[in-house]
Design a protein around this motif. Structure first.
Motif, PDB file in Angstrom:
ATOM      1  N   GLY A   1      -2.684  -9.625  -4.166  1.00  0.00           N
ATOM      2  CA  GLY A   1      -2.717  -8.211  -4.497  1.00  0.00           C
ATOM      3  C   GLY A   1      -3.472  -7.355  -3.499  1.00  0.00           C
TER       4      GLY A   1
ATOM      5  N   ALA B   1       4.683  -0.604  -3.890  1.00  0.00           N
ATOM      6  CA  ALA B   1       3.949  -1.870  -3.849  1.00  0.00           C
ATOM      7  C   ALA B   1       2.491  -1.579  -4.175  1.00  0.00           C
TER       8      ALA B   1
ATOM      9  N   ASP C   1       1.373  -0.064  -6.531  1.00  0.00           N
ATOM     10  CA  ASP C   1       1.130  -0.231  -7.963  1.00  0.00           C
ATOM     11  C   ASP C   1       0.776  -1.663  -8.341  1.00  0.00           C
ATOM     12  N   CYS C   2       0.841  -2.563  -7.402  1.00  0.00           N
ATOM     13  CA  CYS C   2       0.475  -3.962  -7.646  1.00  0.00           C
ATOM     14  C   CYS C   2      -0.812  -4.369  -6.944  1.00  0.00           C
TER      15      CYS C   2
ATOM     16  N   THR D   1       3.079   6.272  -6.080  1.00  0.00           N
ATOM     17  CA  THR D   1       2.471   5.467  -7.132  1.00  0.00           C
ATOM     18  C   THR D   1       2.814   5.995  -8.521  1.00  0.00           C
TER      19      THR D   1
ATOM     20  N   GLN E   1      -0.076   2.514 -11.386  1.00  0.00           N
ATOM     21  CA  GLN E   1      -0.082   1.117 -11.830  1.00  0.00           C
ATOM     22  C   GLN E   1       0.404   0.953 -13.273  1.00  0.00           C
TER      23      GLN E   1
END
Length: 171
Positions: A24, A49, A51-52, A73, A76
């Motif tokens: 992450g 990505a 959001d990860c 975003t 998340q």
């Protein structure tokens, strides 16, 4: 890298991408390899990505330092509306150093609330509606879809106009 080079050679002035490691964290080496292959300057947006990522606040600065000017975003969460608290926090800590763009579930019904709550100045969305295809096709071939009513998603021009109108009034 090949795709990035091809886009640059074709005259694109920007790229949207993001690469993470399994833990992450931002894959700095892979991002730098792409950036070197296109020889910045290009407008760079880090995709969802983000959001990860395991640590969104620290990742924000890292992404900015890599040369990205924007981050897409949903905070998340599954949608920007659901993730509006983190989006608001990211915008506050970004201090105009990088543009945080709410993305995911942004449409004419959610745009104003997202803008008002987060203080965002830009939005990203795919405002679409299902439309029945005007031709018969072999219904045993799904083309990646399980929609057997022959619907396709197209841009909803009226919804786009509403979102643009909201943005113009808000910003």
């Amino acid at each position: 890298m090949y795709d990035a080079e091809e886009f640059k050679n074709a005259g694109a002035d920007g790229l949207v991408f993001g690469i993470l490691k399994e833990d992450g964290t931002i894959n700095i080496k892979a991002c730098c390899d792409i950036l070197k292959s296109v020889n910045i300057p290009m407008h760079l947006t880090f995709n969802r990505a983000f959001d990860c990522v395991a640590d969104p606040i620290n990742s924000l600065d890292l992404i900015k330092n890599l040369g990205f000017s924007r981050i897409l975003t949903s905070g998340q969460k599954n949608s920007a509306l659901e993730g509006k608290d983190l989006i608001k926090q990211l915008i506050k800590v970004s201090d105009n150093g990088i543009i945080v763009v709410p993305a995911g579930g942004v449409n004419e019904d959610t745009a104003l609330e997202i803008l008002d709550y987060t203080g965002a100045k830009e939005l990203h969305g795919s405002v679409r509606k299902p439309v029945k295809q005007k031709f018969d096709r072999n219904s045993s071939i799904t083309m990646g879809s399980t929609d057997f009513d022959n619907n396709v998603l197209i841009t909803d021009v009226n919804a786009v106009k509403k979102v643009v109108s909201i943005l113009r009034k808000y910003i």
